[in-house]
Design an enzyme around this catalytic site. Sequence first.
Site, mmCIF file in Angstrom:
data_model
loop_
_atom_site.group_PDB
_atom_site.id
_atom_site.type_symbol
_atom_site.label_atom_id
_atom_site.label_comp_id
_atom_site.label_asym_id
_atom_site.label_seq_id
_atom_site.Cartn_x
_atom_site.Cartn_y
_atom_site.Cartn_z
ATOM 1 N N ASN A 751 27.350 9.469 25.473
ATOM 2 C CA ASN A 751 26.211 8.721 25.973
ATOM 3 C C ASN A 751 24.873 9.364 25.636
ATOM 4 O OD1 ASN A 751 26.415 6.204 27.111
ATOM 5 N ND2 ASN A 751 26.020 6.864 29.192
ATOM 6 N N ASN A 777 22.015 5.033 26.233
ATOM 7 C CA ASN A 777 22.472 5.720 27.438
ATOM 8 C C ASN A 777 22.606 4.711 28.573
ATOM 9 O OD1 ASN A 777 23.130 7.569 29.399
ATOM 10 N ND2 ASN A 777 21.040 8.332 29.656
ATOM 11 N N ARG A 782 30.882 2.631 29.720
ATOM 12 C CA ARG A 782 32.220 3.019 30.162
ATOM 13 C C ARG A 782 33.236 1.910 29.930
ATOM 14 N NH1 ARG A 782 33.819 6.596 34.134
ATOM 15 N NH2 ARG A 782 31.681 6.835 34.904
ATOM 16 N N ASP A 800 33.962 15.187 34.671
ATOM 17 C CA ASP A 800 34.212 16.294 35.593
ATOM 18 C C ASP A 800 35.355 15.994 36.563
ATOM 19 O OD1 ASP A 800 32.962 14.329 37.002
ATOM 20 O OD2 ASP A 800 31.492 15.615 37.966
ATOM 21 N N ASP A 888 30.969 1.179 38.727
ATOM 22 C CA ASP A 888 32.301 1.113 39.311
ATOM 23 C C ASP A 888 32.382 0.012 40.365
ATOM 24 O OD1 ASP A 888 30.502 2.415 40.898
ATOM 25 O OD2 ASP A 888 31.755 4.147 41.319
#
Length: 974
Positions: A751, A777, A782, A800, A888
Amino acid sequence: MSKLNLESPNNYTSLSNNLLYAGSRCPGGSACSGVGNGVSGGTNNMNFTWFRFPRLYKLLVPILLILVLWPLFAHRSLLNSNNDVAFTDVHRSRPLLDAYEDFSSMRASDLKMRIEEMLRIKSTVSIELRELESRRQKLQSDIGKYNNKIEDLKQELLREQTELERLKISVEQAQVAQREAIQRNTPDLALPRTLYPNTLPRKMPTTSFEVTCEMHNCFDHSRCSLTSGFPVYLYDPDLNNVLRAGYDIDGFLKTTIKQTLGYNAHIVPDAKIACIFLVLVGEALLENELMKNNRYRVEEEEHKVALEPSMEQLPIDVQKLYRLPFWGGDGRNHVLLNLARRDLHSSRTNAFIHQNTMRAIIVQSTFEQYQFRPNYDLIVPPILGPPGGDVWQECALMVPARRSYLLSFQGELRPVNKTVQLHPLDDFILDHLAEMSKGSTQDRFLLQFHCIPATEQSYEEDFMDWSLCGTDSSRKTVLKESTFALILPPLEKRISSSLMLARLYEALRSGSIPVILGADEVRLPYAETIDWRRLALLLPKARITELHFLLRAIQDVDLLQMRRQGRLIWERYLSSVQATVDTIIASLRDRLGIPPRPVLPIIAQNVFNNTFIPLKSDPPVGLDTEPEESLGPIEPPYPSPAFRRNYTILRMQSGEAWNVWVDPFYMYPQLPFDPVLPAEAKFLGSHMGFRPIGKGSGGAGKEFSEALGGNYPREQFTIVILTYEREQVLMDSLGRLYGLPYLHKVVVVWNSPKPPLDDLRWPDIGVPVAVVRAPRNSLNNRFLPFDVIETEAVLSVDDDAHLRHDEILFGFRVWREHRDRVVGFPGRFLAWDLNSNRNWNYNSNYSCELSMVLTGAAFIHKYYMYFYTYHLPQAIRDKVDEYMNCEDIAMNFLVSHITRKPPVKVTSRWTFRCPGCPVSLSEDDTHFQERHKCINFFAQVFGYTPLLNTQYRADSILFKTRIPHDKQKCFKYI
């Protein structure tokens, strides 16, 4: 014998021995001859000597006792003295005594030298002792290291044994795949090779007006092979105008239709390969520059022309139609588009009445009963929306289920002064509706059969229909407050009219459920594909007396389901020019049974140039796996089979595609809704690709780990990682994926605008790692459906996120049973704001209910990535970019909106961040406030909140089940 000789132990011993010897030589008291040395002369002489000296005998006895007892006492005293010295220093007792003896005779200088010597000896001994202690500690350290090395070697042995077992399983799986490939006797289906015709339509004799056309006798199927992709050719309306002099096509329609068709995948520029030919003939308006921007002046002027009986005044010039370059004499495979937009009252909405269009298919809003050819002509609603784009702003919220008015209708029967004998039932209907609105009931009705105030369109027409009252804005206000909207059919044997379909359009747009009274007398748009019973009440006129009861009997859940379905149909098929044009082409293609064009993936751009080879590093081994736990075989990359149901899905599941998935426009590589085979089919005739547990006998432990089992054939998954300038965190996450079974590929979405460092070492994890450059970006990246993603299952992971191998594989197995849902690890809850009582809040606290699973660690089907990119409202993706957050939540909204199912949470994991990783965006103070706003904004866009609550999570079947010690569970910790 002297006393000293007698006290001597040696002499005494010799005497005793001689006496015993003499006694043994002279047994029985007999005399022995001869003279002995000392006392060995004979027994008789000896006895005589003892008795001869009695005093000596008395003296000798005490001496003997003393001689015997004194050594004993001396020995005992020495033992006691030695024990006392032992408590001090046994080894130094003798030297000390010697030293005391020596000190008495030494001088001071000698004593000093002796002490210095002893101190030197002490220092030397201390150094030696320290050296010995150091050597002892070193030896103990070496022993500990060797013990650890032994344990490591044991662990490595277990790991290698597990790896060997996995390789054996992999070999067995490869052998099974080889046998399946040998036994397979069907071709691998993929995207078909397109077959086009290479000639123009042949010249055929003209067709008489009386011919009744159907697809089998008026359509040339030879130009439309199953693998053609349904190519469509559009006549340029500027070059091929079929209108009479004085008429022209509405400029808005001409421009927008040419533009929107340019985006359609079926349009081709070469007429030789076309299956159908589109001819745009309307909406036809008078060519008057002063009137082009005045809708009602145009209608009045056209009305004066329409009153004249001459057929030459109709806007269509059939001779121009017949002279089209590819008409072919009879117009076969031609589609005539007469789309209404500005003029809904004019008779020209039926521009082909009394016209011989031969074998051409007519697409318009208004049809007479005798004119319409079922399953050949196509009824479409008028185009009342924008050219395209988001249309959610036009819609009302779906809740509450019941609104202010139970039923509403605003209309007036036009023309007012035309004498038409209504059917007695029609008069009764109007009377009954008037009484129902004035009756004593708590339900509110808004039924107006005369326009108040009078509508501006006061002209008269030559057919009777229910005109629209007021303006579009006023009608929208009423419909947004109406639970149901009454729609009355046109009169005089019309099966469809622009005015009736305009009412249907407006009702669906505002979330008012249509009630079509007399539905058995009319035909609705796209009736071949859209199931109107799912979104409207279709009643015959004879049910008028039961109408009120029926409206009250419908429960809230059914009301909201019909309202939701109506909005889906309106948004996808009716809302804009783009939707209308795409739906027309899809309807004709579906009628011919031709598969749609494949959906276009996003072409992945490699972040590295073609000549650069990134550096590799060995990955860490055994970080996230137990050495004795085998999780699955190591397989070569196996992409999911694609486009297997090209020719069956829209035949067998056409109803679902049009009415449930509402996406018949594209062909997808796979769908999450594919049917499942019966259980025994995987053993009897349809075993290709299936890997049952224990070859069908079931089991746990080894049998479970070596096969996927389940209801679907074997497959793998792709991991998609979105990252932004956290190289080391990314490398650590990639390294932990080494040895992960069933992993097909890792796609890293880069990104950042900066490329990776040249000296960055990428771990070699045994599967391909594709590093894709993002267009910009954005967190929406995703879910881009990149072409390098070749599996149905996609594990979306943050860079992460720290997940163990067994957790990932268990989530993959659960997803295989819930392919149409979001299956993942961190769950979140949608909480109602009790203070405002009108908004939602995002809640990450521990809760026994959840409604979302974060896609930072979740499995989704690739189908939803296409839907997110191409069909999710742009306003939602823009909001994600504005907040750099909430992607999400948007995916959870989308999946629940399509499936009406909640997500599935797996394992007890509530968070998934790795310890020690840099601070992420989710730890910002404004993170939760933005997510509150996102949820409420998304609910406005969708018209409702599609998220559903769930109160369970998925764990392994034998989790926390007590089993015998010689048995194994499915997973050790899950």
